[in-house]
Scaffold this motif. Structure first.
Motif, PDB file in Angstrom:
ATOM      1  N   TYR A 150      -1.764  11.275  -2.539  1.00  0.00           N
ATOM      2  CA  TYR A 150      -0.898  10.208  -3.033  1.00  0.00           C
ATOM      3  C   TYR A 150      -1.733   8.957  -3.302  1.00  0.00           C
ATOM      4  O   TYR A 150      -2.569   8.566  -2.471  1.00  0.00           O
ATOM      5  N   PRO A 151      -1.546   8.300  -4.451  1.00  0.00           N
ATOM      6  CA  PRO A 151      -2.347   7.102  -4.776  1.00  0.00           C
ATOM      7  C   PRO A 151      -2.072   5.966  -3.791  1.00  0.00           C
ATOM      8  O   PRO A 151      -0.920   5.687  -3.450  1.00  0.00           O
ATOM      9  N   LEU A 152      -3.135   5.290  -3.363  1.00  0.00           N
ATOM     10  CA  LEU A 152      -3.022   4.217  -2.379  1.00  0.00           C
ATOM     11  C   LEU A 152      -3.797   2.992  -2.843  1.00  0.00           C
ATOM     12  O   LEU A 152      -4.915   3.114  -3.361  1.00  0.00           O
ATOM     13  N   PRO A 196      -3.994   9.726  -9.020  1.00  0.00           N
ATOM     14  CA  PRO A 196      -3.831  10.742  -7.974  1.00  0.00           C
ATOM     15  C   PRO A 196      -5.129  10.964  -7.194  1.00  0.00           C
ATOM     16  O   PRO A 196      -6.205  11.107  -7.777  1.00  0.00           O
ATOM     17  N   GLY A 197      -5.026  10.952  -5.872  1.00  0.00           N
ATOM     18  CA  GLY A 197      -6.188  11.159  -5.024  1.00  0.00           C
ATOM     19  C   GLY A 197      -7.098   9.953  -4.880  1.00  0.00           C
ATOM     20  O   GLY A 197      -8.111  10.017  -4.180  1.00  0.00           O
ATOM     21  N   PRO A 218       3.264   6.975  -9.518  1.00  0.00           N
ATOM     22  CA  PRO A 218       3.776   6.244  -8.354  1.00  0.00           C
ATOM     23  C   PRO A 218       2.665   6.015  -7.340  1.00  0.00           C
ATOM     24  O   PRO A 218       1.721   6.808  -7.249  1.00  0.00           O
ATOM     25  N   PHE A 219       2.760   4.930  -6.574  1.00  0.00           N
ATOM     26  CA  PHE A 219       1.696   4.622  -5.620  1.00  0.00           C
ATOM     27  C   PHE A 219       2.268   3.882  -4.415  1.00  0.00           C
ATOM     28  O   PHE A 219       3.401   3.396  -4.443  1.00  0.00           O
ATOM     29  N   GLN A 220       1.455   3.821  -3.371  1.00  0.00           N
ATOM     30  CA  GLN A 220       1.816   3.119  -2.142  1.00  0.00           C
ATOM     31  C   GLN A 220       0.838   1.973  -1.929  1.00  0.00           C
ATOM     32  O   GLN A 220      -0.386   2.178  -1.972  1.00  0.00           O
ATOM     33  N   ALA A 221       1.361   0.776  -1.720  1.00  0.00           N
ATOM     34  CA  ALA A 221       0.522  -0.383  -1.423  1.00  0.00           C
ATOM     35  C   ALA A 221       0.591  -0.677   0.074  1.00  0.00           C
ATOM     36  O   ALA A 221       1.675  -0.704   0.656  1.00  0.00           O
ATOM     37  N   VAL A 222      -0.563  -0.885   0.685  1.00  0.00           N
ATOM     38  CA  VAL A 222      -0.664  -1.197   2.118  1.00  0.00           C
ATOM     39  C   VAL A 222      -1.095  -2.656   2.244  1.00  0.00           C
ATOM     40  O   VAL A 222      -2.150  -3.035   1.734  1.00  0.00           O
ATOM     41  N   VAL A 223      -0.271  -3.463   2.907  1.00  0.00           N
ATOM     42  CA  VAL A 223      -0.549  -4.900   3.046  1.00  0.00           C
ATOM     43  C   VAL A 223      -0.802  -5.200   4.525  1.00  0.00           C
ATOM     44  O   VAL A 223       0.124  -5.254   5.327  1.00  0.00           O
TER      45      VAL A 223
END
Length: 603
Positions: free
Chosen positions: A209-211, A377-378, A417-422
């Motif tokens: 999953y894109p991060l 992706p990845g 789609p992606f996930q952002a980590v703050v």
């Protein structure tokens, strides 16, 4: 009788229900050493199932929230006498072995027959005093938590750890709920929030999953150091440098809006004149282009002062521009340039530290023009923000998230789609008491967390000071992982935004050890006490806990002259690399131009 009911009869009996019972809780006398705080227990109850008088035997699932121990044959008066007279209990006729253990249980729900947790229903009829309390085997609890019968699940799960009370029962979060409905990880310093975040990031990486990780202090750079463990992923460590081209000049407006002061209409008119008058060299830094605008503003000011003298000429559209307007715009530009130059230099010095030898830092691609170099992706993109102050970090996070979310919300299929980590989220979404006027990322994150679910943009917010977070934003998170908290304000705040956090759960927050916590929300069937799995193989050798005592003992200082010379040389080398990369990007990036136009959202 179903197979599940038949097997339940063989479950170990650990106690008996006593006292008053309700549909939300009950108490039972616990057999000594047969249960622990946080254990999942079960009991049977006959419940009505239809208006026609139908009945069925249901399994009531619960979690032990407290255990009290008392001995009715050992009163307080006897204890006082033993203490005053210094008498040992063994020398008396008093009993010290008639302890009663009374456990309180929070009812989680009820299942009928072979139903799984997916069919967990509210209890509508209280359990019966004198009913047996059972200790379900690990397989039954796992089936309850996963909502299946041991068959491969169609929906992906993120393995977080195990139940605190039962290390043989794993705890998993629904991946779909995390990436679409947002997660908050909250804990005091040393509570294990970074360990928990790394655990979830690792699970998402296993799904390719894109991060995008916004890392203010370098807490996640160790993922790059351990990149050999992730053959299927590409991990990039990026540093923010903002460059301009003819087709993205409005980035300067973004910088002024987020770093400087809001311009008046007259100031905005003069600013646009400067923006259109300065010659842009594709790939030059924003600081360099702003310097050209400042020089042009100074030239206009000089012509204003010498109007009609020495042949000084002034454009007609500037005839009504006041010197105060010129100076105000120039000061705002100077403030932004100074910030950019200072912070880029600080970040460069940090990247050149010995601990980062072997790290390959790359300049952040333009999130408007090349979003697929950040999200794919990845791909794990770690944006290293160390060296930038609060305002600059907030501005960068705001600009990057705005651009990436715009690409997703316009559905142009440029990025998945992606996930952002703050990390350190309290610095990016502060409460009103913290001064929201100087935090441009607040409005951006509010927008993303409110509408991101529709466009595949998820957030993981991590903070050690929950009470300093914006309550409106945090309340949009549908799942929470709360580890150790001691501060009363933080505990009270967490309870106010977590609808299903009971008072007993809130009271236990300060007793958690490192890596222990409560997971709650849509990602799990009901609140669980969890022990987060510690990924020892992800501990960074370069960024681990440093022994400062030993460092101080063996300290050999450099001369100031040598240190300054080293900094200058490294700065020149990095500047040269950045220039080469910018030239290469200019040569190969033509096909990407034009993507930005017309897709910027109204933030």
């Amino acid at each position: 009788m179903t197979s599940q009911e038949n097997s339940a009869l063989q479950w170990p009996r650990i106690g008996t229900v006593v006292g008053e019972a309700s549909t939300g809780s009950y108490s039972f006398i616990l057999r000594s050493l047969e249960g622990k705080l946080g254990d999942i227990v079960a009991t049977k109850v006959e419940v009505p199932v239809s208006s026609a008088g139908g009945r069925a035997v249901a399994t009531v699932w619960g979690r032990i929230t407290s255990i009290e121990r008392f001995n009715p044959f050992f009163p307080a008066e006897a204890a006082q006498e033993l203490a005053n007279e210094n008498i040992r209990l063994i020398d008396t006729v008093l009993s010290g072995s008639r302890d009663h253990l009374e456990a309180k249980v929070l009812v989680l729900g009820v299942t009928l027959g072979d139903e799984s947790a997916a069919d967990l229903s509210p209890l509508t009829y209280p359990v019966k005093p004198s009913a047996e309390v059972l200790y379900p085997p690990a397989e039954a609890v796992r089936r309850l938590l996963t909502g299946d019968d041991g068959k491969p699940s169609a929906s992906a799960k993120l393995h977080v750890g195990s139940l605190i009370a039962r290390d043989d029962v794993g705890v998993h979060l629904g991946a779909k709920d995390i990436v679409s409905r947002h997660l908050a990880i909250l804990a005091m310093t040393g509570g294990g929030k970074t360990v928990a975040a790394r655990r979830i990031i690792r699970e998402l990486m296993d799904l390719s999953y894109p991060l995008v990780v916004f890392d203010p202090h370098g807490d996640y750079l160790g993922l790059y150091e351990k990149r050999e463990l992730f053959k299927a992923n590409h991990i990039r460590v990026l540093y923010p440098v903002i460059r301009v081209r003819q087709d993205n000049l409005d980035v300067i407006s973004d910088l002024i809006d987020k770093m400087g002061k809001q311009l008046t209409d007259a100031q905005q008119q003069f600013y646009l004149y400067l923006l259109n008058s300065a010659q842009v060299k594709d790939g030059e830094t924003a600081a360099s282009f702003i310097s050209k605008m400042i020089d042009h503003a100074e030239n206009v000011a000089m012509k204003k002062r010498h109007k009609g003298k020495d042949g000084a000429e002034l454009a007609d559209e500037l005839s009504d521009t006041r010197p105060a307007t010129i100076n105000a715009v120039k000061r705002s530009l100077q403030f932004v340039r100074s910030n950019l130059e200072q912070m880029e230099a600080n970040n460069g010095r940090l990247r050149s530290l010995k601990r980062f030898e072997g790290y390959e830092f790359a300049e952040m691609p333009d999130p408007w023009d090349a979003p697929d170099d950040i999200v794919a992706p990845g791909l794990v993109s770690i944006l290293y923000l160390a060296g930038y102050d609060h305002l600059n970090q907030s501005a960068i996070v705001s600009m990057v998230l705005e651009a990436l979310f715009a690409h997703r919300s316009t559905l142009q299929d440029l990025i998945p789609p992606f996930q952002a980590v703050v990390e350190e989220a309290h610095n990016f979404i502060p409460s009103r008491q913290e001064g929201i006027g100087e935090t441009p990322s607040l409005a951006t994150i509010r927008k993303v967390i409110t509408e991101g679910r529709k466009f595949g943009t998820g957030l993981i917010l991590i903070s050690q000071r929950p009470s300093r977070l914006d309550e409106t934003t945090l309340a949009q998170c549908n799942s929470f992982l709360v580890l150790r908290l001691v501060n009363p304000k933080d505990k009270s705040f967490v309870r106010s935004v977590m609808e299903n956090l009971s008072e007993s759960d809130a009271n236990i927050l300060q007793a958690f050890g490192r890596g222990q916590g409560i997971v709650s929300g849509q990602a799990v069937p009901f609140p669980l006490l969890v022990k987060v799995k510690f990924d020892e193989d992800l501990v960074s050798e370069a960024l681990g806990d440093e022994n400062f005592i030993e460092v101080a003992k063996s300290w050999v200082p450099k001369t100031r002259k040598a240190a300054n010379s080293e900094i200058v040389q490294k700065g020149l080398a990095q500047a040269g690399q950045g220039s080469q990369k910018a030239t290469k990007a200019k040569e190969t990036g033509g096909s990407r131009r034009g993507r930005r136009g017309g897709i910027k959202p109204d933030f």
